[in-house]
Design a protein around this motif. Structure first.
Motif, PDB file in Angstrom:
ATOM      1  N   ASP A 318       0.852  -1.174   0.000  1.00  0.00           N
ATOM      2  CA  ASP A 318       0.000   0.000   0.000  1.00  0.00           C
ATOM      3  C   ASP A 318       0.893   1.229   0.000  1.00  0.00           C
ATOM      4  O   ASP A 318       1.585   1.513   0.968  1.00  0.00           O
ATOM      5  CB  ASP A 318      -0.896  -0.018   1.229  1.00  0.00           C
ATOM      6  N   VAL A 319       0.856   1.955  -1.053  1.00  0.00           N
ATOM      7  CA  VAL A 319       1.724   3.128  -1.205  1.00  0.00           C
ATOM      8  C   VAL A 319       0.998   4.342  -0.655  1.00  0.00           C
ATOM      9  O   VAL A 319      -0.203   4.510  -0.858  1.00  0.00           O
ATOM     10  CB  VAL A 319       2.107   3.353  -2.672  1.00  0.00           C
ATOM     11  N   LYS A 321      -0.252   8.255  -0.018  1.00  0.00           N
ATOM     12  CA  LYS A 321      -0.839   9.208  -0.982  1.00  0.00           C
ATOM     13  C   LYS A 321       0.229  10.023  -1.694  1.00  0.00           C
ATOM     14  O   LYS A 321       0.164  10.247  -2.902  1.00  0.00           O
ATOM     15  CB  LYS A 321      -1.783  10.143  -0.217  1.00  0.00           C
ATOM     16  N   GLU A 324       1.917   8.052  -4.322  1.00  0.00           N
ATOM     17  CA  GLU A 324       1.087   7.862  -5.518  1.00  0.00           C
ATOM     18  C   GLU A 324       1.141   9.091  -6.433  1.00  0.00           C
ATOM     19  O   GLU A 324       1.197   8.967  -7.666  1.00  0.00           O
ATOM     20  CB  GLU A 324      -0.340   7.577  -5.088  1.00  0.00           C
ATOM     21  N   LEU A 327       4.445   9.125  -8.060  1.00  0.00           N
ATOM     22  CA  LEU A 327       4.498   8.070  -9.079  1.00  0.00           C
ATOM     23  C   LEU A 327       3.747   8.474 -10.345  1.00  0.00           C
ATOM     24  O   LEU A 327       4.205   8.257 -11.469  1.00  0.00           O
ATOM     25  CB  LEU A 327       3.919   6.781  -8.483  1.00  0.00           C
ATOM     26  N   THR A 328       2.552   9.069 -10.087  1.00  0.00           N
ATOM     27  CA  THR A 328       1.751   9.511 -11.254  1.00  0.00           C
ATOM     28  C   THR A 328       2.497  10.562 -12.074  1.00  0.00           C
ATOM     29  O   THR A 328       2.562  10.499 -13.312  1.00  0.00           O
ATOM     30  CB  THR A 328       0.413  10.076 -10.785  1.00  0.00           C
ATOM     31  N   GLN A 386       8.997   0.018  -0.684  1.00  0.00           N
ATOM     32  CA  GLN A 386       8.016   0.813  -1.417  1.00  0.00           C
ATOM     33  C   GLN A 386       8.629   1.404  -2.695  1.00  0.00           C
ATOM     34  O   GLN A 386       7.993   1.471  -3.735  1.00  0.00           O
ATOM     35  CB  GLN A 386       7.489   1.940  -0.520  1.00  0.00           C
ATOM     36  N   LEU A 390       7.348   0.845  -6.538  1.00  0.00           N
ATOM     37  CA  LEU A 390       7.042   1.975  -7.432  1.00  0.00           C
ATOM     38  C   LEU A 390       7.850   1.909  -8.731  1.00  0.00           C
ATOM     39  O   LEU A 390       7.346   2.179  -9.814  1.00  0.00           O
ATOM     40  CB  LEU A 390       7.317   3.298  -6.712  1.00  0.00           C
ATOM     41  N   GLU A 394       6.119   1.340 -12.295  1.00  0.00           N
ATOM     42  CA  GLU A 394       6.296   2.475 -13.238  1.00  0.00           C
ATOM     43  C   GLU A 394       6.890   1.996 -14.557  1.00  0.00           C
ATOM     44  O   GLU A 394       6.433   2.383 -15.642  1.00  0.00           O
ATOM     45  CB  GLU A 394       7.187   3.518 -12.584  1.00  0.00           C
TER      46      GLU A 394
END
Length: 765
Positions: A318-319, A321, A324, A327-328, A386, A390, A394
């Motif tokens: 579970d990454v 917020k 995330e 990463l986005t 983590q 990611l 990615e």
């Protein structure tokens, strides 16, 4: 005012003279109508022969439209259009491209245009007789030619460079054919391909048909440049209108089928080249994509395998917020970086690294790399596990996005290529009309006729200019320093009679006594009488006691000319006739012992005349001594050599038989005694002599005469000859007393018609 009147009159006179000169020029051409007609007919004949000799020329037309740009790729989306780019062309540029060897060479190869066939048995007479000669026809199957003895067809003929443009002779034989290069004979069979070893290299030939045996045909292979140059000379490529984008193609040749076929292939060759050039960018892009898709697919598979292995080992993570969001953003940056790298790779296939588009992409890559580095530094603070999750997720997402995008574009470009066309399209293909555009026979014939008439006109004018004939009495007086004492107009009635070859020469008093010509002769008589010396010239000194006898002696008038056929005999006869009207006894002497024709005027015989008298007297004098000289004249009867003319007071002494030494006879003592006797017997003696420039007789006789008259014919005698004749007589101390201008034609054509005299005549009432 009155001061303007003289100038006005002068101008009017000059205008009148100019108009009369033009009319005179017209009559000069009218007199030379035979020459003009001859050259006009000659030009007509040449025009007819040329129009039949030249083979008809045919024409074929085609039309092509040049569009400004293509719409196929842009219709699929802005992104694809950006990848492939746009293409634009102008009609003028494409017109020059059509004439290039890139377009013409495939046509030359396809239609075997380098092979030339000719029939050497056709002569110029055959071309004129047949009006049209068959020419060769080129097709992809070979070259054919119809001849008088049959058809010839050759599907292959290749020679080494040394044999290019050299004529070979092809004839049929019992076993097939014989090819001769001027030195060697190569034998082969019809319908089979052959390779011959010549002195300069190998010759390849395939003959399918030949005319009858021993009927030669000339064959040659042109160089590629000569063939394309020949095509360009017959091909016309122009834009129809201004910036319309419509190109008009025209080709001319001796065969309608040939020019239509060749022009059709040129149009198709250009369209093929244009279409290939229009899809060139799409093809290159597809080729590049085909090399990249397998690598991207492999990369995606590897990233997915690693990610799946990680998840299997550690399970789902579970990454947070923040992770995330990072990463986005990082994923978006990677996507943009890959798209920019793909676009850069595509651009570098066409441009260098210094191109503005490549530089711009490099700047964008630098900005994105900088931002990605910042995100990486932030993510580095996350826990190691983590961070690994990611990274793997990615990589997998990025590789999948790149692969799917490239695959999608690849499929779109394949669709584009399948439906892509060039920016040129055919509007009209050439068709055969079988209507010759040349030669325009009627125009050629009319033009040849006009050119012939113009040439004849120029020759007539040039001849008239070079001859410089006698027309102006004042000009003649200036050149010779001798006065023109009479101008004798032409007698129309006497001229009509003279056209009859069987009619005898007549005197004016018998046929046209009321004419201007006759009155001019009378005026000449008056002028001579008043200008005649009071005392006759003698060739021996006389004593004072014999002065009365001298005054009684007759006056002698000598009539001569510079050349024959000017009318001196006409003047002599008619002048003698008008002198006899004064109740004077006149003797007409024909002293032209070579070609004298005065006897015809009086309808008498030429026998027993002057030459006979002098010849007979000379033979007798040779046998006598000087003491007997005085009695010689009485021994010979002069009367037997003089004829009665039938006209009151006119006697005639003909020329006699033709002697071998006329000049010697005239210089003899016998002739001197004859003149002494005749002058005592006659009031006037008129002597007709040979032309001055033809014989010296006139100069010899001038020592016995009182007046020397020179006859010149209007519009026939040459000024230079008349002047030279006067100079020749002056060199011999002979003074010409006057010139008579004979046969002057009255009319508007003569600006000097004011020299005519008016005459009073009896009217018919």
């Amino acid at each position: 005012m009155t001061t303007d009147s003289p100038n006005t009159s002068k101008t009017t006179i000059e205008k009148d003279d100019d108009e009369i000169d033009l009319i005179a020029l017209f009559f000069v051409l009218l007199r030379g109508w035979k020459i003009v007609l001859f050259f006009a007919l000659l030009g007509l004949a040449i025009g007819v022969l040329y129009s039949r000799y030249v083979n008809p020329t045919f024409k074929s037309d085609a039309m092509i439209q040049i569009e400004e740009n293509t719409q196929g790729i842009a219709a699929l989306g802005e992104s694809i259009s950006d990848l492939v780019g746009s293409e634009a062309s102008k009609a003028q540029t494409e017109a020059e491209l059509i004439r290039s060897r890139m377009i013409l060479e495939p046509v030359v190869t396809l239609l075997n245009l380098r092979i030339k066939l000719a029939d050497p048995n056709i002569s110029a007479i055959d071309k004129i007789k047949n009006d049209r000669i068959d020419t060769q026809l080129n097709t992809p199957e070979g070259v054919s030619l119809e001849s008088e003895k049959g058809r010839v067809q050759v599907s292959q003929f290749e020679v080494p460079r040394a044999y290019l443009n050299r004529a070979f002779t092809l004839t049929q034989s019992d076993t097939g054919f014989v090819l001769n290069d001027g030195f060697d004979d190569f034998e082969g069979q019809i319908g089979k391909s052959h390779r011959f070893n010549g002195n300069e290299g190998q010759i390849y030939i395939t003959v399918n048909e030949l005319p009858e045996e021993s009927y030669p045909i000339t064959i040659s292979q042109q160089s590629l440049k000569a063939t394309t140059d020949s095509l360009n000379s017959a091909l016309s490529v122009v834009e129809k209108g201004k910036q319309t984008g419509i190109i008009q193609l025209s080709m001319t040749g001796k065969s309608q089928e040939q020019v239509t076929n060749v022009l059709n292939q040129i149009v198709l060759s250009y369209i093929d080249q244009n279409q290939s050039r229009g899809s060139e960018e799409t093809t290159k892009t597809l080729t590049f994509m085909e090399t990249q898709i397998p690598a991207l697919k492999k990369k995606l598979e590897n990233s997915e395998a690693v990610f799946n292995e990680f998840r299997k080992e550690y399970g789902t993570i579970d990454v947070a917020k923040e992770a995330e969001l990072l990463l986005t953003e990082n994923s978006q940056i990677d996507t943009q970086l890959n798209e920019l790298k793909l676009k850069k790779a595509d651009l570098t296939t066409y441009y260098t690294n210094e191109h503005p588009l490549v530089v711009q992409i490099n700047e964008q890559l630098a900005v994105l790399n900088s931002r990605q580095q910042e995100i990486d530094e932030t993510v580095a603070d996350l826990p190691e596990l983590q961070r690994e999750f990611l990274k793997l997720s990615e990589d997998t997402a990025i590789n999948r996005e790149i692969y799917l995008t490239l695959l999608k574009n690849y499929e779109q470009l394949k669709i584009v290529k399948a439906g892509q066309i060039g920016f040129a399209r055919i509007v009209d293909l050439p068709i055969s009309t079988y209507k010759a555009i040349a030669p325009k026979k009627l125009q050629i014939i009319v033009l040849a006729l006009l050119l012939g008439a113009m040439l004849g006109t120029m020759l007539v004018l040039l001849k008239n200019l070079l001859r410089n004939v006698v027309k102006d009495p004042e000009r003649l007086e200036t050149k010779t320093s001798v006065p023109v004492i009479a101008t004798i107009p032409r007698s129309p009635l006497l001229s009509r009679i003279g056209k009859n070859k069987h009619a005898s020469t007549r005197l004016l008093t018998h046929v046209d006594h009321n004419s201007l010509s006759y009155e001019a002769i009378k005026s000449l008589r008056t002028s001579l009488i008043f200008s005649m010396p009071k005392q006759a010239n003698t060739f021996n000194e006389m004593s004072a006691s014999n002065q009365a006898v001298v005054n009684q002696r007759g006056k002698v008038i000598l009539v001569t000319s510079e050349s024959p056929n000017v009318g001196k005999s006409f003047i002599t006869a008619n002048l003698s006739e008008v002198l006899s009207q004064l109740n004077k006894k006149v003797l007409v002497m024909d002293a032209d012992m070579r070609l004298g024709a005065l006897h015809k005027v009086f309808n008498l015989s030429q026998d027993q005349g002057l030459s006979d008298y002098l010849s007979e007297g000379s033979s007798r004098l040779a046998k006598m001594n000087t003491a007997a000289l005085a009695s010689t004249t009485s021994d010979l009867d002069i009367e037997s050599f003089i004829r009665q003319t039938g006209i009151d007071d006119i006697d005639f002494m003909p020329r006699g038989c033709h002697p071998h030494n006329p000049a010697s006879l005239l210089m003899s003592e016998r002739f001197a005694q004859l003149m002494t006797t005749l002058k005592a017997k006659y009031d006037y003696i008129v002597i007709d002599t040979p032309p001055v420039l033809a014989a010296s007789d006139a100069i010899i006789l001038s020592q016995y005469v009182d007046k020397v008259l020179l006859v010149a014919r209007y519009d026939k005698s040459i000024e230079g000859q008349v002047t030279y004749a006067v100079k020749q007589m002056n060199k011999s101390n002979v003074q010409v007393d006057g010139i008579i201008l004979n046969d002057v034609q009255q009319g508007l054509m003569d600006k000097y018609s004011y020299h005519y005299h008016y005459t009073y005549g009896y009217n018919k009432n």
